[in-house]
Design an enzyme around this catalytic site. Structure first.
Site, PDB file in Angstrom:
ATOM      1  N   HIS A 110       0.837  -1.191   0.000  1.00 40.65           N
ATOM      2  CA  HIS A 110       0.000   0.000   0.000  1.00 40.65           C
ATOM      3  C   HIS A 110       0.876   1.247   0.000  1.00 40.65           C
ATOM      4  O   HIS A 110       2.062   1.201   0.346  1.00 40.65           O
ATOM      5  CB  HIS A 110      -0.918   0.001   1.216  1.00 40.65           C
ATOM      6  N   GLU A 120       0.939   3.852   1.928  1.00 45.13           N
ATOM      7  CA  GLU A 120       1.477   4.186   3.247  1.00 45.13           C
ATOM      8  C   GLU A 120       2.659   3.293   3.594  1.00 45.13           C
ATOM      9  O   GLU A 120       3.661   3.754   4.147  1.00 45.13           O
ATOM     10  CB  GLU A 120       0.396   4.002   4.339  1.00 45.13           C
ATOM     11  N   CYS A 149      -2.327  -0.869   7.432  1.00 46.41           N
ATOM     12  CA  CYS A 149      -1.569   0.386   7.357  1.00 46.41           C
ATOM     13  C   CYS A 149      -1.736   1.214   8.626  1.00 46.41           C
ATOM     14  O   CYS A 149      -0.787   1.861   9.072  1.00 46.41           O
ATOM     15  CB  CYS A 149      -1.984   1.186   6.126  1.00 46.41           C
ATOM     16  N   CYS A 168      -6.215   1.329   5.544  1.00 44.44           N
ATOM     17  CA  CYS A 168      -6.775   0.055   6.003  1.00 44.44           C
ATOM     18  C   CYS A 168      -6.195  -0.248   7.391  1.00 44.44           C
ATOM     19  O   CYS A 168      -5.289   0.440   7.860  1.00 44.44           O
ATOM     20  CB  CYS A 168      -6.420  -1.061   5.016  1.00 44.44           C
TER      21      CYS A 168
END
Length: 146
Positions: A77, A79, A108, A105
């Site tokens: 992801h 992040e 993360c 999410c």
């Protein structure tokens, strides 16, 4: 009219997301400390591996709904990539702000908590209530931009 800092950094996150190789959703992230960009990240396959643009999306093939079965996704992801870049460069993220084009999410969220991120500015919502609960419990300031 001059952009605010939040508008400025979110616009940069929007540009960063254009590098994404995800077939389902493009996300960009910018980590900022003292109004200075320290790292950026977008969602995509690990360095040196084939991208979903080339080989397709396993979650899409299996009909997995958004927000579920993250372990089936080959991409990191945005992040995660931003945090990893800071670690590779030896830059502390303690006390930093992250600008993300989508709510994080839960995976993360846990990483952002442990990375010492103190503020999250994000745009779109993501179907992950546990993420929001954990960020609230950790005392991380969350700001949603329209």
């Amino acid at each position: 009219m001059r952009a605010s800092w939040d508008e400025y950094f979110m616009e940069i996150a929007e540009i960063v997301k254009t590098r994404s190789t995800c077939l389902r959703r493009q996300v960009g992230a910018v980590i900022v400390k003292d109004n200075r960009i320290i790292t950026t990240g977008y969602n995509g396959a690990p360095s040196g591996l084939r991208h979903c643009l080339e080989i397709g999306c396993e979650r899409q093939r299996l009909g997995v709904p958004s927000g579920e079965r993250h372990e089936l996704c080959r991409a990191l992801h945005a992040e995660q990539n931003a945090i990893i870049q800071a670690a590779k460069l030896g830059i502390s993220t303690e006390g930093a702000t992250i600008y993300i084009t989508l709510q994080p999410c839960v995976i993360c969220a846990k990483m952002l908590i442990n990375a010492g991120i103190k503020k999250i500015v994000h745009k779109g919502e993501y179907p992950d209530e546990l993420s929001r609960k954990m960020l609230d419990e950790a005392g991380i300031e969350i700001q949603v931009m329209e």
